[in-house]
Motif scaffolding. Structure first.
Motif, PDB file in Angstrom:
ATOM      1  N   LYS A  47     -40.271 -90.562  -9.552  1.00  0.00           N
ATOM      2  CA  LYS A  47     -41.062 -89.438  -9.012  1.00  0.00           C
ATOM      3  C   LYS A  47     -41.169 -89.558  -7.496  1.00  0.00           C
ATOM      4  O   LYS A  47     -41.016 -88.565  -6.776  1.00  0.00           O
ATOM      5  CB  LYS A  47     -42.454 -89.449  -9.680  1.00  0.00           C
ATOM      6  N   ALA A  48     -41.380 -90.788  -7.008  1.00  0.00           N
ATOM      7  CA  ALA A  48     -41.507 -90.983  -5.552  1.00  0.00           C
ATOM      8  C   ALA A  48     -40.220 -90.542  -4.855  1.00  0.00           C
ATOM      9  O   ALA A  48     -40.252 -89.856  -3.826  1.00  0.00           O
ATOM     10  CB  ALA A  48     -41.796 -92.450  -5.242  1.00  0.00           C
ATOM     11  N   GLN A  49     -39.107 -90.898  -5.433  1.00  0.00           N
ATOM     12  CA  GLN A  49     -37.813 -90.564  -4.829  1.00  0.00           C
ATOM     13  C   GLN A  49     -37.514 -89.067  -4.942  1.00  0.00           C
ATOM     14  O   GLN A  49     -37.057 -88.442  -3.983  1.00  0.00           O
ATOM     15  CB  GLN A  49     -36.724 -91.369  -5.541  1.00  0.00           C
ATOM     16  N   GLU A  50     -37.823 -88.528  -6.106  1.00  0.00           N
ATOM     17  CA  GLU A  50     -37.576 -87.090  -6.325  1.00  0.00           C
ATOM     18  C   GLU A  50     -38.345 -86.246  -5.305  1.00  0.00           C
ATOM     19  O   GLU A  50     -37.809 -85.304  -4.698  1.00  0.00           O
ATOM     20  CB  GLU A  50     -38.023 -86.749  -7.754  1.00  0.00           C
ATOM     21  N   LEU A  51     -39.610 -86.620  -5.080  1.00  0.00           N
ATOM     22  CA  LEU A  51     -40.426 -85.852  -4.128  1.00  0.00           C
ATOM     23  C   LEU A  51     -39.915 -86.043  -2.704  1.00  0.00           C
ATOM     24  O   LEU A  51     -39.883 -85.096  -1.915  1.00  0.00           O
ATOM     25  CB  LEU A  51     -41.897 -86.262  -4.236  1.00  0.00           C
ATOM     26  N   ALA A  52     -39.502 -87.271  -2.389  1.00  0.00           N
ATOM     27  CA  ALA A  52     -38.971 -87.531  -1.042  1.00  0.00           C
ATOM     28  C   ALA A  52     -37.758 -86.629  -0.789  1.00  0.00           C
ATOM     29  O   ALA A  52     -37.647 -85.991   0.261  1.00  0.00           O
ATOM     30  CB  ALA A  52     -38.576 -88.995  -0.908  1.00  0.00           C
ATOM     31  N   ASP A  53     -36.888 -86.556  -1.776  1.00  0.00           N
ATOM     32  CA  ASP A  53     -35.685 -85.717  -1.629  1.00  0.00           C
ATOM     33  C   ASP A  53     -36.072 -84.243  -1.502  1.00  0.00           C
ATOM     34  O   ASP A  53     -35.578 -83.524  -0.643  1.00  0.00           O
ATOM     35  CB  ASP A  53     -34.741 -85.903  -2.828  1.00  0.00           C
ATOM     36  N   ALA A  54     -36.993 -83.821  -2.366  1.00  0.00           N
ATOM     37  CA  ALA A  54     -37.350 -82.405  -2.391  1.00  0.00           C
ATOM     38  C   ALA A  54     -37.989 -81.958  -1.079  1.00  0.00           C
ATOM     39  O   ALA A  54     -37.752 -80.845  -0.610  1.00  0.00           O
ATOM     40  CB  ALA A  54     -38.299 -82.131  -3.562  1.00  0.00           C
ATOM     41  N   TYR A  55     -38.825 -82.820  -0.495  1.00  0.00           N
ATOM     42  CA  TYR A  55     -39.527 -82.428   0.728  1.00  0.00           C
ATOM     43  C   TYR A  55     -38.832 -82.924   1.999  1.00  0.00           C
ATOM     44  O   TYR A  55     -39.386 -82.835   3.091  1.00  0.00           O
ATOM     45  CB  TYR A  55     -40.982 -82.922   0.694  1.00  0.00           C
ATOM     46  N   GLY A  56     -37.647 -83.487   1.826  1.00  0.00           N
ATOM     47  CA  GLY A  56     -36.832 -83.827   2.993  1.00  0.00           C
ATOM     48  C   GLY A  56     -37.248 -85.075   3.754  1.00  0.00           C
ATOM     49  O   GLY A  56     -37.151 -85.117   4.986  1.00  0.00           O
ATOM     50  N   PHE A  57     -37.699 -86.109   3.032  1.00  0.00           N
ATOM     51  CA  PHE A  57     -38.017 -87.380   3.689  1.00  0.00           C
ATOM     52  C   PHE A  57     -36.811 -88.315   3.578  1.00  0.00           C
ATOM     53  O   PHE A  57     -36.270 -88.519   2.496  1.00  0.00           O
ATOM     54  CB  PHE A  57     -39.224 -88.055   3.023  1.00  0.00           C
ATOM     55  N   GLY A  58     -36.393 -88.885   4.704  1.00  0.00           N
ATOM     56  CA  GLY A  58     -35.269 -89.830   4.695  1.00  0.00           C
ATOM     57  C   GLY A  58     -35.784 -91.228   4.415  1.00  0.00           C
ATOM     58  O   GLY A  58     -36.864 -91.610   4.859  1.00  0.00           O
ATOM     59  N   ARG A  59     -35.000 -92.020   3.687  1.00  0.00           N
ATOM     60  CA  ARG A  59     -35.463 -93.351   3.282  1.00  0.00           C
ATOM     61  C   ARG A  59     -35.382 -94.332   4.449  1.00  0.00           C
ATOM     62  O   ARG A  59     -34.380 -94.383   5.160  1.00  0.00           O
ATOM     63  CB  ARG A  59     -34.598 -93.843   2.119  1.00  0.00           C
ATOM     64  N   ILE A  60     -36.434 -95.109   4.631  1.00  0.00           N
ATOM     65  CA  ILE A  60     -36.401 -96.182   5.629  1.00  0.00           C
ATOM     66  C   ILE A  60     -36.897 -97.471   4.973  1.00  0.00           C
ATOM     67  O   ILE A  60     -37.834 -97.438   4.178  1.00  0.00           O
ATOM     68  CB  ILE A  60     -37.250 -95.825   6.876  1.00  0.00           C
ATOM     69  N   ASP A  61     -36.205 -98.568   5.273  1.00  0.00           N
ATOM     70  CA  ASP A  61     -36.659 -99.880   4.805  1.00  0.00           C
ATOM     71  C   ASP A  61     -36.828-100.779   6.004  1.00  0.00           C
ATOM     72  O   ASP A  61     -35.864-100.981   6.753  1.00  0.00           O
ATOM     73  CB  ASP A  61     -35.641-100.483   3.830  1.00  0.00           C
ATOM     74  N   THR A  62     -38.006-101.282   6.179  1.00  0.00           N
ATOM     75  CA  THR A  62     -38.259-102.182   7.309  1.00  0.00           C
ATOM     76  C   THR A  62     -38.519-103.577   6.729  1.00  0.00           C
ATOM     77  O   THR A  62     -38.831-103.697   5.541  1.00  0.00           O
ATOM     78  CB  THR A  62     -39.479-101.702   8.121  1.00  0.00           C
ATOM     79  N   PRO A  63     -38.408-104.620   7.548  1.00  0.00           N
ATOM     80  CA  PRO A  63     -38.570-105.979   6.997  1.00  0.00           C
ATOM     81  C   PRO A  63     -40.008-106.268   6.573  1.00  0.00           C
ATOM     82  O   PRO A  63     -40.957-105.640   7.050  1.00  0.00           O
ATOM     83  CB  PRO A  63     -38.193-106.892   8.168  1.00  0.00           C
ATOM     84  N   ILE A  64     -40.118-107.251   5.698  1.00  0.00           N
ATOM     85  CA  ILE A  64     -41.440-107.689   5.241  1.00  0.00           C
ATOM     86  C   ILE A  64     -42.128-108.496   6.343  1.00  0.00           C
ATOM     87  O   ILE A  64     -43.337-108.460   6.483  1.00  0.00           O
ATOM     88  CB  ILE A  64     -41.269-108.506   3.945  1.00  0.00           C
ATOM     89  N   LEU A  65     -41.333-109.213   7.129  1.00  0.00           N
ATOM     90  CA  LEU A  65     -41.903-110.004   8.228  1.00  0.00           C
ATOM     91  C   LEU A  65     -41.814-109.219   9.530  1.00  0.00           C
ATOM     92  O   LEU A  65     -40.773-108.640   9.833  1.00  0.00           O
ATOM     93  CB  LEU A  65     -41.117-111.307   8.401  1.00  0.00           C
ATOM     94  N   GLU A  66     -42.899-109.214  10.272  1.00  0.00           N
ATOM     95  CA  GLU A  66     -42.917-108.564  11.588  1.00  0.00           C
ATOM     96  C   GLU A  66     -43.709-109.459  12.530  1.00  0.00           C
ATOM     97  O   GLU A  66     -44.455-110.338  12.087  1.00  0.00           O
ATOM     98  CB  GLU A  66     -43.629-107.197  11.514  1.00  0.00           C
ATOM     99  N   GLU A 102     -49.204-103.505   5.588  1.00  0.00           N
ATOM    100  CA  GLU A 102     -48.984-102.076   5.354  1.00  0.00           C
ATOM    101  C   GLU A 102     -47.714-101.709   6.120  1.00  0.00           C
ATOM    102  O   GLU A 102     -47.197-102.528   6.882  1.00  0.00           O
ATOM    103  CB  GLU A 102     -50.188-101.260   5.821  1.00  0.00           C
ATOM    104  N   ALA A 103     -47.191-100.515   5.943  1.00  0.00           N
ATOM    105  CA  ALA A 103     -45.873-100.260   6.527  1.00  0.00           C
ATOM    106  C   ALA A 103     -45.845 -99.157   7.583  1.00  0.00           C
ATOM    107  O   ALA A 103     -44.817 -98.975   8.231  1.00  0.00           O
ATOM    108  CB  ALA A 103     -44.866 -99.960   5.423  1.00  0.00           C
ATOM    109  N   THR A 104     -46.951 -98.438   7.772  1.00  0.00           N
ATOM    110  CA  THR A 104     -46.910 -97.368   8.781  1.00  0.00           C
ATOM    111  C   THR A 104     -46.584 -97.943  10.164  1.00  0.00           C
ATOM    112  O   THR A 104     -45.771 -97.373  10.906  1.00  0.00           O
ATOM    113  CB  THR A 104     -48.244 -96.601   8.813  1.00  0.00           C
ATOM    114  N   ALA A 105     -47.216 -99.082  10.486  1.00  0.00           N
ATOM    115  CA  ALA A 105     -46.968 -99.691  11.798  1.00  0.00           C
ATOM    116  C   ALA A 105     -45.481-100.040  11.939  1.00  0.00           C
ATOM    117  O   ALA A 105     -44.872 -99.789  12.992  1.00  0.00           O
ATOM    118  CB  ALA A 105     -47.822-100.941  11.959  1.00  0.00           C
ATOM    119  N   SER A 106     -44.890-100.572  10.877  1.00  0.00           N
ATOM    120  CA  SER A 106     -43.467-100.940  10.931  1.00  0.00           C
ATOM    121  C   SER A 106     -42.589 -99.702  11.077  1.00  0.00           C
ATOM    122  O   SER A 106     -41.595 -99.711  11.811  1.00  0.00           O
ATOM    123  CB  SER A 106     -43.050-101.673   9.656  1.00  0.00           C
TER     124      SER A 106
END
Ligand code: AMP
Length: 487
Positions: A47-66, A102-106
């Motif tokens: 569902k998370a992926q389906e909604l991302a695709d439908a509303y035009g969000f591109g996937r981003i993966d940032t590292p766990i360590l910052e 959390e991941a917003t900062a990343s």
């Protein structure tokens, strides 16, 4: 072919294995996700992926360590997350690093670092991954947990806030979860400065009635006074000055248009003047989504998979020493008693100052982060249907060494046709295999014995009626496809 084949003698029950070595245990507040829960995780991820695709969000993966300073600057030094909960340590180079809480900062760091400021705005990004907070574990609160997140960066319009709320709302409702949106605006920094004077004056007048934590908040972070969950502080909180009354024209207009968008989209919301969220970076809109109340049918039980060391008190608050009476229940029922009543499923809002705070050009933004463990808990607790994984339609059974070889080939033929089949290749007994097929309620078994190997055939057995037919090995796939309605 007869199925009353001579069976192996049943094995004598084994002595329980006793090891002299101690098994290392899960860390407190951590949990394993076992195959039995995988269908929920897949449904939620889907569902998370389906909604991302439908509303035009591109996937981003940032590292766990910052770098630890990323979160100190973004989330805020005086927040619970940074002050008390962040996993910070020095790595081998002596650099201070942190497991992301959390991941917003990343995401914002990545937005700046990859020059996304220069792309057409807004940039819409989504993520999924583990977060870490060294908080006190309790039901629905872990030290490692998973968040999905949707961020719209580079858009100051309230329509962006509305879309973020819409995505989060649909995420739950389309999974079948009844939820409500709790909404507030905490205005701009200037609005808050004006508001905080009033708030502090009001709380100072009530200081003697406050809990110890609130006395500290009053000095360090007055907005968090409104977050207090202590019983004694509730009446004071309820009567506190309301920030909506302190919003300047611009913040007020922003909030009003957001409400109009939500009305237009028929998203029900509650204005919640005590919702301030625990992170420093929010401006204007803040919101959470809460589950609708659910009355458990079961008695209170221990939070069976809340992770080691997690203890739930009757009220749902943390109890450090004595767990409530533990009565073994089916895990499904056990879930029901676990969630405190008003636990947020997700949190989000606008963070117009964050990009600039992290060294980028001033850029407005907003986002939301749904917690995944809590969504899964809700689905299980409410016994909501999610698609089964590996709903096998066939069982491939074999008898004898040569038959096993052919059965392996047949299994591959089925897999290539995407027909989910079960097997027990390590077992020799046909009786065992057919019982296994029965137990799993698989409608057809494909059986290969010694005779079938010689004849180059396969037996198709209807597991309900016991009726069998023999078909050519090369034709069996199309024959079963017809039977299971794949043709
Ligand atoms: P926050 O980042 O604090 O706004 O949290 C957003 C969502 O993440 C919450 O509403 C929860 O669903 C989830 N969440 C936050 N902290 C935890 C935790 N310690 N354990 C499990 N889920 C969490």
């Amino acid at each position: 072919m007869a199925f009353n084949h001579p069976m192996k003698k049943p094995e004598a029950p084994k002595e329980p294995y006793k090891s002299t070595k101690k098994t290392p245990q899960l860390l407190r507040g951590m949990r394993d996700t076992l195959p039995k829960d995988d269908k929920y995780w897949r449904a939620v991820y889907g569902k998370a992926q389906e909604l991302a695709d439908a509303y035009g969000f591109g996937r981003i993966d940032t590292p766990i360590l910052e770098e630890a300073s990323l979160f100190t600057r973004a989330v805020g030094r005086q927040t619970d997350i940074v002050e008390k909960e962040m996993y910070v340590f020095e790595d081998k180079d002596g650099e201070k690093i942190s497991l992301r809480p959390e991941a917003t900062a990343s995401v914002v760091r990545a937005y700046i670092q990859h020059g996304m400021l220069n792309l057409p705005q807004p940039v819409k990004l989504w993520y999924w991954g583990p977060m870490f907070r060294h908080d006190r574990p309790q039901a629905g609160r872990f030290r490692q947990f998973t968040q999905a997140g949707y961020e719209i960066i580079g858009d100051d319009s309230p329509v962006a806030d509305a879309q973020v709320i819409l995505v989060a709302y649909k995420f739950y409702t389309e999974l079948g979860l009844p939820v409500n949106v709790q909404l507030n605006s905490i205005g701009t920094a200037e609005d808050r400065t004006r508001y905080k004077v009033e708030l502090v004056n009001y709380y100072r007048a009530n200081r003697s009635k406050l809990c110890d934590n609130c006395k500290v908040r009053l000095v360090k972070n007055p907005m968090r006074l409104l977050d207090c969950k202590e019983e004694g502080c509730q009446p004071i909180k309820e009567n506190a000055p309301r920030i909506l009354e302190f919003l300047a024209e611009e913040s007020r207009k922003h909030f009003m248009s957001l409400l109009e968008y939500l009305d237009e989209l028929s998203i029900p919301y509650f204005l919640n003047h005590t919702l301030v969220r625990g992170l420093d970076y929010y401006t204007k809109t803040v919101f959470e989504i809460w589950p609708e109340p659910f009355t458990p049918k079961a008695e209170p039980v221990a939070p069976v998979d809340a992770g080691p060391g997690a203890v739930l008190s009757v009220s749902g608050a943390v109890a450090d020493e004595t767990p409530i009476v533990i009565k073994e229940k089916e895990p499904k029922e056990a879930e029901e008693a676990k969630m405190p009543a008003q636990v947020a499923l997700c949190g989000g809002g606008r963070y117009d100052l964050l990009v600039e705070e992290l060294g980028g050009r001033p850029t407005p933004a907003c986002g939301v982060a749904p917690g995944i463990e809590r969504a899964v808990q809700q689905l299980r607790m409410r016994q909501l249907a999610v698609p089964e994984i590996n709903k096998h339609e066939l069982f491939v059974a074999q008898l004898g060494e040569l038959a096993k070889r052919k059965a392996l080939v047949l299994f591959e033929m089925l897999r290539l046709e995407k027909i989910p089949a079960a097997e027990a290749f390590s077992k020799g007994s046909l009786k065992f295999q057919l019982e296994a097929a029965n137990e799993k309620k698989i409608p057809y078994a494909l059986i290969i014995g010694q005779k079938e190997v010689i004849d180059k055939t396969v037996i198709i057995r209807d597991m309900d009626s016991g009726i069998q037919e023999t078909v050519d090995f090369q034709k069996v796939v199309s024959a079963v496809k017809r039977k299971i309605g794949r043709e």
